[in-house]
Every structure is written in structure tokens, then in C-alpha cells.
Design a protein around this motif. Structure first.
Motif, PDB file in Angstrom:
ATOM      1  N   LEU A   7      43.531  47.515  46.224  1.00  0.00           N
ATOM      2  CA  LEU A   7      44.010  47.734  44.859  1.00  0.00           C
ATOM      3  C   LEU A   7      43.879  46.462  44.021  1.00  0.00           C
ATOM      4  CD1 LEU A   7      47.138  49.975  45.494  1.00  0.00           C
ATOM      5  CD2 LEU A   7      44.974  50.644  44.412  1.00  0.00           C
ATOM      6  N   ILE A   8      44.254  45.321  44.601  1.00  0.00           N
ATOM      7  CA  ILE A   8      44.105  44.050  43.884  1.00  0.00           C
ATOM      8  C   ILE A   8      42.624  43.783  43.608  1.00  0.00           C
ATOM      9  CG2 ILE A   8      44.410  41.550  44.047  1.00  0.00           C
ATOM     10  CD1 ILE A   8      46.950  42.143  45.718  1.00  0.00           C
ATOM     11  N   TRP A   9      41.793  44.013  44.610  1.00  0.00           N
ATOM     12  CA  TRP A   9      40.350  43.824  44.461  1.00  0.00           C
ATOM     13  C   TRP A   9      39.799  44.732  43.369  1.00  0.00           C
ATOM     14  CZ3 TRP A   9      36.355  40.825  45.718  1.00  0.00           C
ATOM     15  CH2 TRP A   9      35.072  41.354  45.590  1.00  0.00           C
ATOM     16  N   LEU A  10      40.213  45.986  43.366  1.00  0.00           N
ATOM     17  CA  LEU A  10      39.722  46.954  42.391  1.00  0.00           C
ATOM     18  C   LEU A  10      40.030  46.504  40.968  1.00  0.00           C
ATOM     19  CD1 LEU A  10      38.437  49.784  41.980  1.00  0.00           C
ATOM     20  CD2 LEU A  10      40.748  50.690  42.014  1.00  0.00           C
ATOM     21  N   VAL A  11      41.233  46.020  40.748  1.00  0.00           N
ATOM     22  CA  VAL A  11      41.640  45.609  39.404  1.00  0.00           C
ATOM     23  C   VAL A  11      40.906  44.349  38.954  1.00  0.00           C
ATOM     24  CG1 VAL A  11      43.591  44.748  38.050  1.00  0.00           C
ATOM     25  CG2 VAL A  11      43.896  46.708  39.557  1.00  0.00           C
ATOM     26  N   PHE A  12      40.801  43.365  39.825  1.00  0.00           N
ATOM     27  CA  PHE A  12      40.276  42.074  39.403  1.00  0.00           C
ATOM     28  C   PHE A  12      38.763  41.909  39.544  1.00  0.00           C
ATOM     29  CE2 PHE A  12      44.752  41.008  40.132  1.00  0.00           C
ATOM     30  CZ  PHE A  12      45.041  40.512  38.865  1.00  0.00           C
ATOM     31  N   ALA A  13      38.134  42.610  40.459  1.00  0.00           N
ATOM     32  CA  ALA A  13      36.703  42.395  40.651  1.00  0.00           C
ATOM     33  C   ALA A  13      35.927  43.667  40.962  1.00  0.00           C
ATOM     34  CB  ALA A  13      36.476  41.387  41.774  1.00  0.00           C
ATOM     35  N   GLY A  14      36.493  44.550  41.757  1.00  0.00           N
ATOM     36  CA  GLY A  14      35.747  45.695  42.265  1.00  0.00           C
ATOM     37  C   GLY A  14      35.228  46.641  41.210  1.00  0.00           C
ATOM     38  N   PHE A  15      36.049  46.921  40.207  1.00  0.00           N
ATOM     39  CA  PHE A  15      35.625  47.877  39.177  1.00  0.00           C
ATOM     40  C   PHE A  15      34.398  47.368  38.438  1.00  0.00           C
ATOM     41  CE2 PHE A  15      35.737  49.350  34.773  1.00  0.00           C
ATOM     42  CZ  PHE A  15      35.583  50.702  34.984  1.00  0.00           C
ATOM     43  N   TRP A  16      34.431  46.086  38.042  1.00  0.00           N
ATOM     44  CA  TRP A  16      33.323  45.548  37.254  1.00  0.00           C
ATOM     45  C   TRP A  16      32.065  45.381  38.091  1.00  0.00           C
ATOM     46  CZ3 TRP A  16      34.147  46.561  32.592  1.00  0.00           C
ATOM     47  CH2 TRP A  16      35.434  46.553  32.082  1.00  0.00           C
ATOM     48  N   LEU A  17      32.221  45.008  39.344  1.00  0.00           N
ATOM     49  CA  LEU A  17      31.057  44.942  40.222  1.00  0.00           C
ATOM     50  C   LEU A  17      30.449  46.336  40.420  1.00  0.00           C
ATOM     51  CD1 LEU A  17      32.228  42.441  42.967  1.00  0.00           C
ATOM     52  CD2 LEU A  17      30.289  42.146  41.445  1.00  0.00           C
ATOM     53  N   ALA A  18      31.307  47.325  40.607  1.00  0.00           N
ATOM     54  CA  ALA A  18      30.825  48.691  40.806  1.00  0.00           C
ATOM     55  C   ALA A  18      30.101  49.203  39.561  1.00  0.00           C
ATOM     56  CB  ALA A  18      31.978  49.615  41.164  1.00  0.00           C
ATOM     57  N   VAL A  19      30.631  48.886  38.389  1.00  0.00           N
ATOM     58  CA  VAL A  19      29.958  49.292  37.146  1.00  0.00           C
ATOM     59  C   VAL A  19      28.577  48.645  37.074  1.00  0.00           C
ATOM     60  CG1 VAL A  19      30.022  49.047  34.636  1.00  0.00           C
ATOM     61  CG2 VAL A  19      32.050  49.815  35.853  1.00  0.00           C
ATOM     62  N   GLY A  20      28.489  47.370  37.415  1.00  0.00           N
ATOM     63  CA  GLY A  20      27.194  46.688  37.399  1.00  0.00           C
ATOM     64  C   GLY A  20      26.195  47.307  38.359  1.00  0.00           C
ATOM     65  N   TYR A  21      26.639  47.584  39.578  1.00  0.00           N
ATOM     66  CA  TYR A  21      25.744  48.225  40.546  1.00  0.00           C
ATOM     67  C   TYR A  21      25.371  49.642  40.112  1.00  0.00           C
ATOM     68  CZ  TYR A  21      26.158  44.587  44.130  1.00  0.00           C
ATOM     69  OH  TYR A  21      26.084  43.417  44.837  1.00  0.00           O
ATOM     70  N   ALA A  22      26.308  50.374  39.523  1.00  0.00           N
ATOM     71  CA  ALA A  22      26.018  51.739  39.068  1.00  0.00           C
ATOM     72  C   ALA A  22      25.020  51.741  37.909  1.00  0.00           C
ATOM     73  CB  ALA A  22      27.312  52.443  38.668  1.00  0.00           C
TER      74      ALA A  22
END
Length: 129
Positions: A7-22
Motif C-alpha cells: 500500500l505504501i509502495w502503491l501510493v508513493f511509487a507503484g502507481f506512477w511506475l505502472a502508469v509509465g509501463y502501461a
């Protein structure tokens, strides 16, 4: 513990990395020739959303096609992604709470460097590498 880290990862880094890869996956899927690269990008986007409790393993049935795809990927995008993950992991290691996030960022290097011939599997170890 891994749910909290995810959850911490998702908020701070995971979401934006996933958007970039998508976004990279969508761009790759526009051309028919680069669809395998788009699918690899979507797999990586899924992995960066929730990395704790999962790990990357080499598929035993990967053949010459995976090797050729990895060579092309390495030249076009792989080494850029590795540099990006290393550069973003370094500041995360400065704080105590950022250390698991830095390890997660480094854990993404194998699949971002050579995504073909690998698969993402569940594990019971939250810091699996």
C-alpha cells in the motif's frame, strides 16, 4: 506486513511506475510488430503495482525467441529502465522507512532488463528477490 508495504509502495511509487509501463505498452501495441513488447510492458505494470510478496523467476521453456526479444529490449529500453530504477532507489535508502521501497525498486531490475522468458510468481517471503 507485505500488504502494508504494498500500500505504501502503491501510493508513493507503484502507481506512477505502472502508469509509465502501461503507456509504453499501449504505444508498443499500436504497431503489430511490437505487440510482444507491449505485452511485456503490461506484465511489468502489473508487477510494479504490487511487488511485495511476488518474485520474478526464469521460465524453463524460454527459447531463442526470448533471447532475441531480450537483446532488442535491452538495446531499446532495458538499460534505461535499469538506470532509472537505480537512480530512484538510491534516495529511498537514505530514510529508514524508504529502505524496503529501495529494495523493491532494485527487485524490479531483472524484469525491466530482460522481461522475456521470465514470469512473476507469488511467494510467502515479502522481500523475495
Amino acid at each position: 506486513m507485505r500488504t502494508l508495504l504494498n500500500l505504501i509502495w502503491l501510493v508513493f511509487a507503484g502507481f506512477w511506475l505502472a502508469v509509465g509501463y502501461a503507456v509504453a505498452g499501449v504505444i508498443c501495441c499500436i504497431l503489430i510488430v511490437t505487440i510482444p513488447f507491449g505485452i511485456a510492458s503490461f506484465r511489468m505494470a502489473n508487477y510494479v503495482l504490487w511487488p511485495f510478496g511476488r518474485e520474478v523467476v526464469r521460465r524453463p521453456d524460454a527459447g531463442a525467441g526470448s533471447t532475441i526479444g531480450n537483446i532488442i529490449w535491452f538495446i531499446v529500453a532495458g538499460w534505461w529502465l535499469v538506470i532509472e530504477h537505480i537512480v530512484t532507489a538510491i534516495p529511498l535508502f537514505i530514510t529508514i522507512i524508504g529502505i524496503p521501497m529501495g529494495w523493491a525498486n532494485l527487485k524490479l531490475i531483472p524484469i525491466s532488463l530482460t522481461p522475456f522468458g521470465r514470469e512473476i510468481v507469488e511467494t510467502h517471503r515479502p522481500f523475495a528477490s
